[in-house]
Design a protein around this motif. Sequence first.
Motif, PDB file in Angstrom:
ATOM      1  N   ARG A 276      78.384 120.507  70.641  1.00 44.25           N
ATOM      2  CA  ARG A 276      78.221 121.764  69.748  1.00 44.25           C
ATOM      3  C   ARG A 276      76.992 121.475  69.002  1.00 44.25           C
TER       4      ARG A 276
ATOM      5  N   ARG B 250      79.674 116.006  68.338  1.00 48.14           N
ATOM      6  CA  ARG B 250      80.671 115.864  69.499  1.00 48.14           C
ATOM      7  C   ARG B 250      81.823 116.809  69.196  1.00 48.14           C
ATOM      8  N   VAL B 251      82.664 116.944  70.528  1.00 49.17           N
ATOM      9  CA  VAL B 251      83.777 117.701  70.571  1.00 49.17           C
ATOM     10  C   VAL B 251      84.975 117.426  71.160  1.00 49.17           C
ATOM     11  N   ASP B 252      85.380 115.988  70.434  1.00 46.08           N
ATOM     12  CA  ASP B 252      86.467 115.344  70.900  1.00 46.08           C
ATOM     13  C   ASP B 252      87.526 116.180  70.867  1.00 46.08           C
ATOM     14  N   GLU B 253      87.723 117.115  69.933  1.00 47.39           N
ATOM     15  CA  GLU B 253      89.011 117.861  69.746  1.00 47.39           C
ATOM     16  C   GLU B 253      89.150 118.976  70.993  1.00 47.39           C
ATOM     17  N   LEU B 254      87.887 119.395  71.725  1.00 45.69           N
ATOM     18  CA  LEU B 254      87.990 120.274  72.725  1.00 45.69           C
ATOM     19  C   LEU B 254      88.371 119.518  74.375  1.00 45.69           C
TER      20      LEU B 254
ATOM     21  N   THR C 252      91.956 115.275  77.204  1.00 40.85           N
ATOM     22  CA  THR C 252      92.785 114.137  76.487  1.00 40.85           C
ATOM     23  C   THR C 252      92.197 113.237  76.131  1.00 40.85           C
ATOM     24  N   GLN C 253      92.591 112.497  74.884  1.00 38.90           N
ATOM     25  CA  GLN C 253      92.118 111.596  74.125  1.00 38.90           C
ATOM     26  C   GLN C 253      92.052 110.059  75.074  1.00 38.90           C
TER      27      GLN C 253
ATOM     28  N   ASP D 187      85.470 107.429  76.991  1.00 47.33           N
ATOM     29  CA  ASP D 187      84.432 108.074  76.065  1.00 47.33           C
ATOM     30  C   ASP D 187      83.485 108.624  76.755  1.00 47.33           C
TER      31      ASP D 187
ATOM     32  N   SER E 222      88.048 121.756  79.692  1.00 47.31           N
ATOM     33  CA  SER E 222      89.431 122.126  79.037  1.00 47.31           C
ATOM     34  C   SER E 222      89.336 123.688  78.876  1.00 47.31           C
TER      35      SER E 222
ATOM     36  N   LEU F  77      90.445 124.726  76.087  1.00 46.02           N
ATOM     37  CA  LEU F  77      90.165 124.965  74.483  1.00 46.02           C
ATOM     38  C   LEU F  77      88.674 125.014  74.538  1.00 46.02           C
TER      39      LEU F  77
ATOM     40  N   GLU G  99      86.551 128.528  72.913  1.00 50.59           N
ATOM     41  CA  GLU G  99      85.418 128.363  72.149  1.00 50.59           C
ATOM     42  C   GLU G  99      84.308 129.035  72.882  1.00 50.59           C
TER      43      GLU G  99
END
Length: 271
Positions: free
Chosen positions: A47, A118-122, A125-126, A130, A184, A186, A190
């Motif tokens: 982002r 970073r946009v880890d939340e988007l 899967t975790q 990485d 994703s 998500l 966005e």
Amino acid sequence: MDPQSDSLSQHRQKERHYVFGYGSLICAQSRAVSAPTLAERPSLPVRINGLIRTWNCRCPRPASTFLGVKQMDEKNQTNENWSCAGILIEVFEDELGALDKREYGYVRELVSPERITRVDELLQTQEQPDPYKGTFLDTKENVAVETFVWVYVPEDSFTNQPSAEFPILQSYVDICMRGCLAISSLFLREFLSTTRGWHPMEIRELQGINSEVTCEENEATVTSPLGAWSDDRHNPIYLRADREYSMKNAQHLDLHLEEAMLPLREVRVRA
């Protein structure tokens, strides 16, 4: 290790260049057509603050309006309320010339890495590897390499809002959405919610946000918006369209558009 990977690895030890993809470049299938060397390159979902994605780049052939971005003025360049999600693709410095030709109607500008997050939340899967490991966005390892991030911004002479004569092409929207969905749902959400200009009046609402942005579109008179978005899935106008994908996934894609409360009935008409 293949020759290209080895060469890129040696190059990365000195400096790294990235191109920010915020439209069709997000889609690997589209990159494979217009920039084949970038198709298999790893991409970093990110982002950028102080950057607004909007429908503001008019193309004369075919007559249409594509996505562009606006750089905020200096005081707003770190403002998280004005941000743009996309991907970073690492490139060789000598590949930039070919990309400049691909991005006809746009000029390449530098973006400070400090504005990029970073946009880890988007991400899907975790549990995935990485994607930021070994880059300037690595939070576990300090990567001390000079980093250059480039973004393509519409030239002033190409900047204007969508209209019935220069509509948004659904076949192009589908390509962008396809790339986002590969990251994703998500990320797609966005992308849709932060993109301005789906309705021509939105373009005019951007006036005054950034006093240093002066575009021809600001002088345009908005008439009826109907037709400013063309549903050309049956007979695609966009040169890198994928008709089979668009037709097969039309209902699913439109559901995402409706969930984002975009003005399909007010603006979009079938070509």
